[in-house]
Design a protein around this motif. Structure first.
Motif, PDB file in Angstrom:
ATOM      1  N   THR A 138     -18.439  17.224  -0.188  1.00  0.00           N
ATOM      2  CA  THR A 138     -17.779  15.951   0.111  1.00  0.00           C
ATOM      3  C   THR A 138     -16.433  16.156   0.788  1.00  0.00           C
ATOM      4  N   THR A 139     -15.659  17.125   0.282  1.00  0.00           N
ATOM      5  CA  THR A 139     -14.285  17.306   0.765  1.00  0.00           C
ATOM      6  C   THR A 139     -14.131  18.375   1.838  1.00  0.00           C
ATOM      7  N   GLY A 140     -15.032  19.374   1.830  1.00  0.00           N
ATOM      8  CA  GLY A 140     -14.875  20.514   2.723  1.00  0.00           C
ATOM      9  C   GLY A 140     -13.870  21.531   2.220  1.00  0.00           C
ATOM     10  N   TRP A 141     -13.581  21.513   0.906  1.00  0.00           N
ATOM     11  CA  TRP A 141     -12.540  22.384   0.365  1.00  0.00           C
ATOM     12  C   TRP A 141     -13.010  23.832   0.139  1.00  0.00           C
ATOM     13  N   HIS A 142     -14.272  24.051  -0.177  1.00  0.00           N
ATOM     14  CA  HIS A 142     -14.812  25.404  -0.393  1.00  0.00           C
ATOM     15  C   HIS A 142     -14.115  26.126  -1.539  1.00  0.00           C
ATOM     16  N   ARG A 143     -13.993  25.445  -2.663  1.00  0.00           N
ATOM     17  CA  ARG A 143     -13.365  26.043  -3.826  1.00  0.00           C
ATOM     18  C   ARG A 143     -14.405  26.562  -4.812  1.00  0.00           C
ATOM     19  N   THR A 144     -13.967  27.465  -5.685  1.00  0.00           N
ATOM     20  CA  THR A 144     -14.851  28.032  -6.695  1.00  0.00           C
ATOM     21  C   THR A 144     -14.852  27.149  -7.939  1.00  0.00           C
ATOM     22  N   PRO A 145     -15.862  27.291  -8.787  1.00  0.00           N
ATOM     23  CA  PRO A 145     -15.840  26.554 -10.057  1.00  0.00           C
ATOM     24  C   PRO A 145     -14.587  26.838 -10.876  1.00  0.00           C
ATOM     25  N   GLU A 146     -14.130  28.086 -10.838  1.00  0.00           N
ATOM     26  CA  GLU A 146     -12.931  28.441 -11.597  1.00  0.00           C
ATOM     27  C   GLU A 146     -11.710  27.667 -11.090  1.00  0.00           C
ATOM     28  N   GLU A 147     -11.633  27.466  -9.793  1.00  0.00           N
ATOM     29  CA  GLU A 147     -10.500  26.713  -9.237  1.00  0.00           C
ATOM     30  C   GLU A 147     -10.557  25.246  -9.650  1.00  0.00           C
ATOM     31  N   TYR A 148     -11.760  24.698  -9.727  1.00  0.00           N
ATOM     32  CA  TYR A 148     -11.872  23.309 -10.182  1.00  0.00           C
ATOM     33  C   TYR A 148     -11.532  23.185 -11.667  1.00  0.00           C
ATOM     34  N   MET A 149     -11.883  24.189 -12.442  1.00  0.00           N
ATOM     35  CA  MET A 149     -11.524  24.155 -13.865  1.00  0.00           C
ATOM     36  C   MET A 149     -10.003  24.246 -14.038  1.00  0.00           C
ATOM     37  N   GLU A 150      -9.327  24.940 -13.142  1.00  0.00           N
ATOM     38  CA  GLU A 150      -7.868  24.967 -13.197  1.00  0.00           C
ATOM     39  C   GLU A 150      -7.286  23.587 -12.896  1.00  0.00           C
ATOM     40  N   ILE A 151      -7.914  22.851 -11.998  1.00  0.00           N
ATOM     41  CA  ILE A 151      -7.490  21.473 -11.751  1.00  0.00           C
ATOM     42  C   ILE A 151      -7.646  20.659 -13.035  1.00  0.00           C
TER      43      ILE A 151
ATOM     44  N   GLU B  43       0.839  -1.193   0.000  1.00  0.00           N
ATOM     45  CA  GLU B  43       0.000   0.000   0.000  1.00  0.00           C
ATOM     46  C   GLU B  43       0.874   1.243   0.000  1.00  0.00           C
ATOM     47  N   GLU B  44       0.349   2.308  -0.599  1.00  0.00           N
ATOM     48  CA  GLU B  44       1.013   3.600  -0.543  1.00  0.00           C
ATOM     49  C   GLU B  44       0.015   4.656  -0.088  1.00  0.00           C
ATOM     50  N   VAL B  45       0.452   5.480   0.833  1.00  0.00           N
ATOM     51  CA  VAL B  45      -0.355   6.618   1.275  1.00  0.00           C
ATOM     52  C   VAL B  45      -0.113   7.786   0.326  1.00  0.00           C
ATOM     53  N   ILE B  46      -1.173   8.382  -0.160  1.00  0.00           N
ATOM     54  CA  ILE B  46      -1.078   9.524  -1.073  1.00  0.00           C
ATOM     55  C   ILE B  46      -1.340  10.806  -0.277  1.00  0.00           C
ATOM     56  N   PRO B  47      -0.429  11.773  -0.320  1.00  0.00           N
ATOM     57  CA  PRO B  47      -0.613  13.012   0.449  1.00  0.00           C
ATOM     58  C   PRO B  47      -1.890  13.756   0.036  1.00  0.00           C
ATOM     59  N   ASP B  48      -2.494  14.430   0.979  1.00  0.00           N
ATOM     60  CA  ASP B  48      -3.704  15.206   0.707  1.00  0.00           C
ATOM     61  C   ASP B  48      -3.482  16.212  -0.416  1.00  0.00           C
ATOM     62  N   GLU B  49      -2.280  16.763  -0.484  1.00  0.00           N
ATOM     63  CA  GLU B  49      -1.997  17.791  -1.479  1.00  0.00           C
ATOM     64  C   GLU B  49      -2.157  17.256  -2.906  1.00  0.00           C
ATOM     65  N   VAL B  50      -1.871  15.983  -3.111  1.00  0.00           N
ATOM     66  CA  VAL B  50      -2.035  15.399  -4.442  1.00  0.00           C
ATOM     67  C   VAL B  50      -3.500  15.402  -4.844  1.00  0.00           C
ATOM     68  N   TYR B  51      -4.380  15.043  -3.913  1.00  0.00           N
ATOM     69  CA  TYR B  51      -5.819  15.068  -4.213  1.00  0.00           C
ATOM     70  C   TYR B  51      -6.296  16.498  -4.453  1.00  0.00           C
ATOM     71  N   ARG B  52      -5.741  17.438  -3.722  1.00  0.00           N
ATOM     72  CA  ARG B  52      -6.134  18.831  -3.915  1.00  0.00           C
ATOM     73  C   ARG B  52      -5.724  19.346  -5.294  1.00  0.00           C
ATOM     74  N   LYS B  53      -4.646  18.797  -5.832  1.00  0.00           N
ATOM     75  CA  LYS B  53      -4.165  19.250  -7.140  1.00  0.00           C
ATOM     76  C   LYS B  53      -4.757  18.455  -8.299  1.00  0.00           C
ATOM     77  N   TYR B  54      -5.103  17.152  -8.053  1.00  0.00           N
ATOM     78  CA  TYR B  54      -5.499  16.280  -9.158  1.00  0.00           C
ATOM     79  C   TYR B  54      -6.814  15.535  -8.943  1.00  0.00           C
ATOM     80  N   LEU B  55      -7.479  15.762  -7.827  1.00  0.00           N
ATOM     81  CA  LEU B  55      -8.677  15.018  -7.467  1.00  0.00           C
ATOM     82  C   LEU B  55      -8.322  13.527  -7.373  1.00  0.00           C
ATOM     83  N   SER B  56      -9.236  12.649  -7.763  1.00  0.00           N
ATOM     84  CA  SER B  56      -8.948  11.218  -7.800  1.00  0.00           C
ATOM     85  C   SER B  56      -9.165  10.756  -9.240  1.00  0.00           C
ATOM     86  N   GLY B  57      -9.619   9.526  -9.470  1.00  0.00           N
ATOM     87  CA  GLY B  57      -9.923   9.068 -10.821  1.00  0.00           C
ATOM     88  C   GLY B  57      -8.739   9.216 -11.763  1.00  0.00           C
TER      89      GLY B  57
END
Length: 648
Positions: free
Chosen positions: A559-572, A21-35
């Motif tokens: 789901t995540t509690g991130w409170h991001r804007t649509p524009e921030e998700y489009m940047e992802i 198993e490998e633990v993935i840092p939270d920051e990776v999910y914040r930058k790339y989501l999952s999937g």
């Protein structure tokens, strides 16, 4: 563990049989989501340049989505990823069914395989116990039969993703199945699974998936479901050809609203648009050199949506789907029950080959699903072979005595059987039309309708230039589920992202062919948004209801509690797209070489039918699109500035 994601991946080396198993840092999910976002991060960094897609160093991943299992509607998609043996590019394939939540309930966001097993095996996970088991007894079985056997021997509750004989035979147009024939079909990743001697992934877990605000998710989903359940009466299927004809006749067209398409999906499924698409010019005919004139309503009547509705015995819902566009059908043929064929399958095996024998289409759909071969690529490859036969490039002696003529359903069925078995002429064509053309020679490559080696889907870019664009510029070429002008209309992203261009309720059709910055902005927005969708594990059909009705960004925040804007998700989404394109560059791909075949963008233009005289300015559109991402507009390569800006 974060909120919505499990925070871990599983790595399996099939050569050494080491598992960790490998633990993935939270920051990776914040930058790339999952999937596919998380997958792009993993594979870009771990697959070395020049890796053989069918060798031990390619990595094959099974991914769930950020929103899967959280109570969010439409969040049941799973994705398989790896370097594509068909195109040499970034490869991914997307599928519904019930496999996606099983990945997370076993405690992982993704399961990755490297190496090659000495003998056929399957991976089994059961409540924290991970085993590599012998699969010799199911190797050679079709996907439906093998799935049933594996479920029975693991207690009756497992979820299974597996390959059929096509993947075992390393056909480069093979996919991966689950739930009795639902297919992650594109990119040839079934061949990667076969090369690793991995027959199946069998999952049985019960871990709880954490979320930030379950009450908010429930409230958002209940509001969304009201839009889904609203179902006004609609025309009978017999009228759909006339609807398409009217759309072809008028010089203007209304901007498409996803509520209309949802109504069709809920009533008939994707086959709702079979005849309409033929008549309006959306469906390619006769290997893309024909038109609605060649496959008129008298011929296409056998693909009428009511034909499929009459055979349907129960509606099929993927996990977390309130829509249920699928169906289980009963037929009089070899297979008593079968998944209802999708639009792509019907048109690829039907109009593309001039085949109006509906019984053969039902049969081939089930045959290909059980074999684990992509119906789009299979149909496109057969159409290419028929044209080669018609032009004298192939003879009857070459085709093992088969009369490969347009609409000859018996010959088409036998030809596909040979492709699945790699028998005789089928061995030549089992890797798709481009590989076959390269071996045949004689100028045949011009008749292989493909992008980057992958057969084109059943949406004609001469009708909607957005399809031609995305077939050519996506890191996974030849993909119809990423972007188009009609998708942009239905996504209605401008209602939540004000800087995006809106669409007039009624516009002239001719404006679709203007290659300008606005079209490039629209195309780039589709790509970015679909990367968010595929990172979240959402179904595209759900999101076509529109951004105000399907609260994608609000769901992720709840789901995540991130409170991001649509524009921030489009940047992802932009970051994911840039990383996938960088994967291709790393592996020696020249993006401009993935431009779709000339016939498919109207060079030369058709002389009759719905798309008569139309040519798409594809080169200008490709450059304008790349420019929107800050990539080099002549080569499609991400610039150092773009990589730095996105933190890659």
């Amino acid at each position: 563990m974060g909120k919505g994601y499990m925070g871990k991946i599983l790595m399996v080396d099939l050569t050494s049989q080491e598992i960790h198993e490998e633990v993935i840092p939270d920051e990776v999910y914040r930058k790339y989501l999952s999937g596919t976002g998380l997958a792009a991060y993993i594979l870009y960094n771990r697959i070395a340049a020049g890796t053989d897609p069918l060798g031990p160093d390619n990595i094959l991943g099974f991914m769930s989505g950020l929103l899967t299992g959280t109570g969010v509607l439409f969040a049941g998609r799973w994705m398989v990823v790896g370097k594509s043996p068909l195109t040499g590019c970034w490869g991914d394939a997307n599928c519904g069914g019930n496999f996606s939540p099983a990945i997370k309930r076993c405690g992982y966001d993704g399961i990755f395989f490297s190496g090659i097993s000495e003998k056929p095996v399957y991976l089994y996970i059961n409540n924290g116990r991970v085993e590599i088991r012998d699969a010799s007894h199911v190797w050679g079985k079709d996907a439906v039969e093998a799935e049933k056997m594996l479920i029975q021997e693991t207690g009756g509750h497992s979820r299974v993703a597996l390959i059929g004989p096509s993947g075992e035979n390393l056909s480069l147009i093979s996919g991966i199945c689950n739930d009795r024939g639902r297919m992650a079909a594109r990119s040839g990743l079934g061949a990667v699974m076969g090369s690793k001697k991995l027959k199946a992934v069998v999952l049985d877990g019960a871990k709880r998936i954490p979320v930030h605000d379950r009450d908010e998710i429930k409230k958002l989903s209940q509001k969304c479901n009201k839009w889904v359940q609203f179902q006004p009466p609609f025309l009978p299927g017999s009228m759909m050809a006339w609807v398409g004809a009217l759309m072809r006749f008028f010089p203007t067209q209304p901007a498409l609203d996803g509520m209309l398409y949802k109504t069709l999906l809920r009533k008939w499924g994707t086959v709702s648009t079979n005849q309409m698409s033929i008549e309006m010019g959306d469906a390619p005919i006769k290997n893309w050199m024909g038109s609605n004139v060649d496959f008129d309503p008298g011929k296409s009547i056998t693909t009428n949506s009511d034909v499929f509705k009459e055979c349907e015995i129960v509606k099929y819902h993927c996990y977390a789907c309130p829509l249920g566009c699928g169906g289980i059908c009963s037929t009089k043929g070899t297979y008593a029950e079968t998944h209802k064929p999708e639009y792509e399958s019907v048109l690829a095996l039907g109009g593309l080959c001039m085949n109006n024998d509906i019984d053969s289409i039902f049969y081939l759909n089930e045959l290909l699903n059980r074999a684990g071969m992509d119906t789009i690529s299979a149909g496109g490859t057969v159409a290419f072979a028929i044209e080669c036969y018609e032009r004298g490039i192939l003879t009857k002696e070459d085709t093992d005595g088969l009369e490969l003529t347009w609409g000859n359903s018996n010959a088409i069925v036998e030809f596909i059987r040979k492709m699945i078995k790699r028998e005789g002429i089928g061995d030549l064509f089992a890797d798709g039309s481009k590989r076959a053309a390269q071996k045949i020679g004689k100028g045949s490559l011009r008749y292989a309708m493909q992008s980057g080696g992958q057969e084109l889907p059943m949406h004609d870019g001469r009708n909607d230039p957005g399809f031609a664009l995305h077939y050519s510029v996506e890191p996974t070429p030849g993909r119809h589920t990423t972007g188009a002008q009609m998708y942009y209309e239905m996504f209605q992203l401008w209602k939540v992202i004000k800087k995006l261009p809106g669409i007039w309720p009624l516009y002239f059709k001719g404006s679709k062919y203007d290659a300008n910055e606005t079209k490039a902005v629209m195309g780039a927005a589709c790509s970015k948004f679909m990367n968010v969708i595929n990172g979240a594990g959402l179904c595209m059909f759900g999101t076509l209801l529109g951004a105000k009705r399907i609260p994608t960004f609000d769901w992720i925040n709840a789901t995540t509690g991130w409170h991001r804007t649509p524009e921030e998700y489009m940047e992802i989404g932009e970051r994911i797209q840039t990383l996938k394109q960088s994967f291709n560059i790393k592996h020696g791909i020249e993006p401009k070489d993935n431009r779709l075949s000339e016939r498919a963008f109207g060079k030369p233009p058709l002389e009759e039918g719905a798309n008569e005289g139309r040519t798409v300015d594809i080169d200008t559109m490709m450059g304008d699109y790349w420019k929107q991402f800050g990539w080099d507009e002549k080569t499609g390569k991400p610039t150092a500035e773009a990589m730095s800006r996105l933190g890659i």
